[in-house]
Design a protein around this motif. Structure first.
Motif, PDB file in Angstrom:
ATOM      1  N   MET A   1       0.686  -1.347  -0.372  1.00  0.00           N
ATOM      2  CA  MET A   1      -0.550  -0.026   0.185  1.00  0.00           C
ATOM      3  C   MET A   1       1.028   1.507   0.074  1.00  0.00           C
ATOM      4  N   LYS A   2       0.494   2.733  -0.640  1.00  0.00           N
ATOM      5  CA  LYS A   2       1.104   3.498  -0.625  1.00  0.00           C
ATOM      6  C   LYS A   2       0.150   4.860   0.037  1.00  0.00           C
ATOM      7  N   ARG A   3       1.160   5.530   0.611  1.00  0.00           N
ATOM      8  CA  ARG A   3       0.056   6.900   0.509  1.00  0.00           C
ATOM      9  C   ARG A   3       1.042   8.340  -0.144  1.00  0.00           C
ATOM     10  N   ILE A   4      -0.271   9.611   0.139  1.00  0.00           N
ATOM     11  CA  ILE A   4       0.499  10.111  -1.167  1.00  0.00           C
ATOM     12  C   ILE A   4      -0.107  11.467  -0.053  1.00  0.00           C
ATOM     13  N   LYS A   5       1.096  12.778  -0.533  1.00  0.00           N
ATOM     14  CA  LYS A   5       0.394  13.867  -0.021  1.00  0.00           C
ATOM     15  C   LYS A   5       0.642  15.009  -1.402  1.00  0.00           C
ATOM     16  N   TYR A   6      -0.093  15.917  -1.115  1.00  0.00           N
ATOM     17  CA  TYR A   6      -0.116  16.809  -2.789  1.00  0.00           C
ATOM     18  C   TYR A   6      -0.920  18.571  -1.603  1.00  0.00           C
ATOM     19  N   VAL A   7      -0.271  19.174  -2.629  1.00  0.00           N
ATOM     20  CA  VAL A   7      -1.178  20.622  -2.293  1.00  0.00           C
ATOM     21  C   VAL A   7      -1.227  20.939  -4.000  1.00  0.00           C
ATOM     22  N   SER A   8      -2.446  21.581  -4.120  1.00  0.00           N
ATOM     23  CA  SER A   8      -2.705  22.539  -5.383  1.00  0.00           C
ATOM     24  C   SER A   8      -3.399  23.354  -5.010  1.00  0.00           C
ATOM     25  N   ARG A   9      -3.600  24.446  -6.106  1.00  0.00           N
ATOM     26  CA  ARG A   9      -4.241  25.503  -6.466  1.00  0.00           C
ATOM     27  C   ARG A   9      -5.582  25.190  -6.911  1.00  0.00           C
ATOM     28  N   PHE A  10      -6.256  26.354  -6.596  1.00  0.00           N
ATOM     29  CA  PHE A  10      -7.562  25.741  -7.450  1.00  0.00           C
ATOM     30  C   PHE A  10      -7.528  26.414  -8.842  1.00  0.00           C
ATOM     31  N   ALA A  11      -7.458  26.262  -9.808  1.00  0.00           N
ATOM     32  CA  ALA A  11      -7.550  26.755 -10.670  1.00  0.00           C
ATOM     33  C   ALA A  11      -8.752  27.630 -11.824  1.00  0.00           C
ATOM     34  N   HIS A  12      -9.341  27.948 -11.139  1.00  0.00           N
ATOM     35  CA  HIS A  12     -10.080  28.858 -10.721  1.00  0.00           C
ATOM     36  C   HIS A  12     -11.206  29.401  -9.592  1.00  0.00           C
ATOM     37  N   PRO A  13     -12.183  29.681  -9.163  1.00  0.00           N
ATOM     38  CA  PRO A  13     -12.704  29.506  -8.171  1.00  0.00           C
ATOM     39  C   PRO A  13     -13.506  28.756  -7.772  1.00  0.00           C
ATOM     40  N   MET A  14     -14.071  28.486  -6.984  1.00  0.00           N
ATOM     41  CA  MET A  14     -15.669  26.708  -6.618  1.00  0.00           C
ATOM     42  C   MET A  14     -16.574  27.555  -5.787  1.00  0.00           C
ATOM     43  N   THR A  15     -17.610  27.116  -5.405  1.00  0.00           N
ATOM     44  CA  THR A  15     -17.547  27.497  -4.948  1.00  0.00           C
ATOM     45  C   THR A  15     -17.668  25.971  -3.515  1.00  0.00           C
ATOM     46  N   PHE A  16     -18.397  26.684  -2.441  1.00  0.00           N
ATOM     47  CA  PHE A  16     -18.553  25.455  -1.451  1.00  0.00           C
ATOM     48  C   PHE A  16     -19.387  23.720  -2.256  1.00  0.00           C
ATOM     49  N   GLU A  17     -20.342  23.761  -2.868  1.00  0.00           N
ATOM     50  CA  GLU A  17     -21.188  23.136  -3.177  1.00  0.00           C
ATOM     51  C   GLU A  17     -20.495  22.339  -4.366  1.00  0.00           C
ATOM     52  N   GLN A  18     -19.317  23.065  -4.787  1.00  0.00           N
ATOM     53  CA  GLN A  18     -18.885  22.716  -6.684  1.00  0.00           C
ATOM     54  C   GLN A  18     -18.315  21.756  -5.711  1.00  0.00           C
ATOM     55  N   VAL A  19     -16.904  22.128  -4.931  1.00  0.00           N
ATOM     56  CA  VAL A  19     -16.125  21.202  -3.918  1.00  0.00           C
ATOM     57  C   VAL A  19     -17.098  20.261  -3.342  1.00  0.00           C
ATOM     58  N   GLY A  20     -17.765  20.626  -2.882  1.00  0.00           N
ATOM     59  CA  GLY A  20     -18.855  19.345  -2.442  1.00  0.00           C
ATOM     60  C   GLY A  20     -18.787  17.600  -3.736  1.00  0.00           C
ATOM     61  N   GLU A  21     -19.185  18.520  -4.622  1.00  0.00           N
ATOM     62  CA  GLU A  21     -19.858  17.237  -5.317  1.00  0.00           C
ATOM     63  C   GLU A  21     -18.282  17.377  -6.018  1.00  0.00           C
ATOM     64  N   LEU A  22     -17.474  17.700  -6.304  1.00  0.00           N
ATOM     65  CA  LEU A  22     -15.668  16.889  -6.625  1.00  0.00           C
ATOM     66  C   LEU A  22     -15.192  16.333  -4.600  1.00  0.00           C
ATOM     67  N   VAL A  23     -15.643  16.290  -4.015  1.00  0.00           N
ATOM     68  CA  VAL A  23     -15.319  15.139  -2.994  1.00  0.00           C
ATOM     69  C   VAL A  23     -16.609  14.165  -2.848  1.00  0.00           C
ATOM     70  N   ARG A  24     -17.104  14.208  -3.147  1.00  0.00           N
ATOM     71  CA  ARG A  24     -18.921  12.943  -3.776  1.00  0.00           C
ATOM     72  C   ARG A  24     -18.313  12.658  -4.181  1.00  0.00           C
ATOM     73  N   ASN A  25     -18.027  12.690  -6.126  1.00  0.00           N
ATOM     74  CA  ASN A  25     -17.567  12.712  -6.702  1.00  0.00           C
ATOM     75  C   ASN A  25     -16.286  11.388  -6.573  1.00  0.00           C
ATOM     76  N   ALA A  26     -15.039  12.118  -5.810  1.00  0.00           N
ATOM     77  CA  ALA A  26     -14.459  11.218  -5.898  1.00  0.00           C
ATOM     78  C   ALA A  26     -14.788   9.877  -4.551  1.00  0.00           C
ATOM     79  N   ALA A  27     -15.284  10.639  -3.559  1.00  0.00           N
ATOM     80  CA  ALA A  27     -15.535   9.217  -2.752  1.00  0.00           C
ATOM     81  C   ALA A  27     -16.235   7.840  -2.799  1.00  0.00           C
ATOM     82  N   GLU A  28     -16.937   8.046  -4.231  1.00  0.00           N
ATOM     83  CA  GLU A  28     -17.805   7.145  -4.882  1.00  0.00           C
ATOM     84  C   GLU A  28     -16.859   6.530  -6.210  1.00  0.00           C
ATOM     85  N   LYS A  29     -15.646   7.397  -6.237  1.00  0.00           N
ATOM     86  CA  LYS A  29     -14.584   6.557  -7.295  1.00  0.00           C
ATOM     87  C   LYS A  29     -13.670   6.102  -6.506  1.00  0.00           C
TER      88      LYS A  29
END
Length: 129
Positions: A1-29
């Protein structure tokens, strides 16, 4: 098993809801791929810890690097041969470090922003040389 840590900037502003959708999709995948982790956002930056089998983890990180929502992606660490998960129950947990977050989180937000700023300055200086 492997673990990574990274940091990045938003390429463009994202709303709280847009980030929430990103997290939900990532969680499913991630659940399908056997990945776990946490995503912290500051309102303009991502900090993520991802862990799981090497091959799917590498594929997901490559997709993150190519994702137009991210810019200035900086891989902070890679740990191979991880024996225990830090986030065994979270296919993706979200932690908001933005202005509405506790003031106790301000140092974390400042640290993340400083790390990315220093990387960009280092790249500019290196390119100038």
């Amino acid at each position: 098993m492997k673990r990574i840590k990274y940091v990045s900037r938003f390429a463009h502003p994202m709303t709280f809801e847009q980030v929430g959708e990103l997290v939900r999709n990532a969680a499913e995948k991630n659940a399908v791929l056997g990945l776990t982790g946490i995503l912290m956002t500051t309102g303009e930056m991502f900090f993520q810890v991802l862990e799981g089998p090497s091959e799917p983890l590498d594929e997901v990180f490559a997709a993150i690097r190519d994702d137009p929502r991210h810019t200035d992606v900086l891989l902070l660490s890679v740990e191979d041969q991880v024996q225990h998960r830090l986030f065994p129950d979270w296919s993706m947990k979200r932690m908001e470090l933005g202005e509405t977050a506790s003031s106790r989180m301000e140092p974390v937000r400042e640290l993340l922003e400083t790390v990315v700023d220093l990387r960009l300055r280092t790249e500019k200086l290196t390119n100038a040389l």
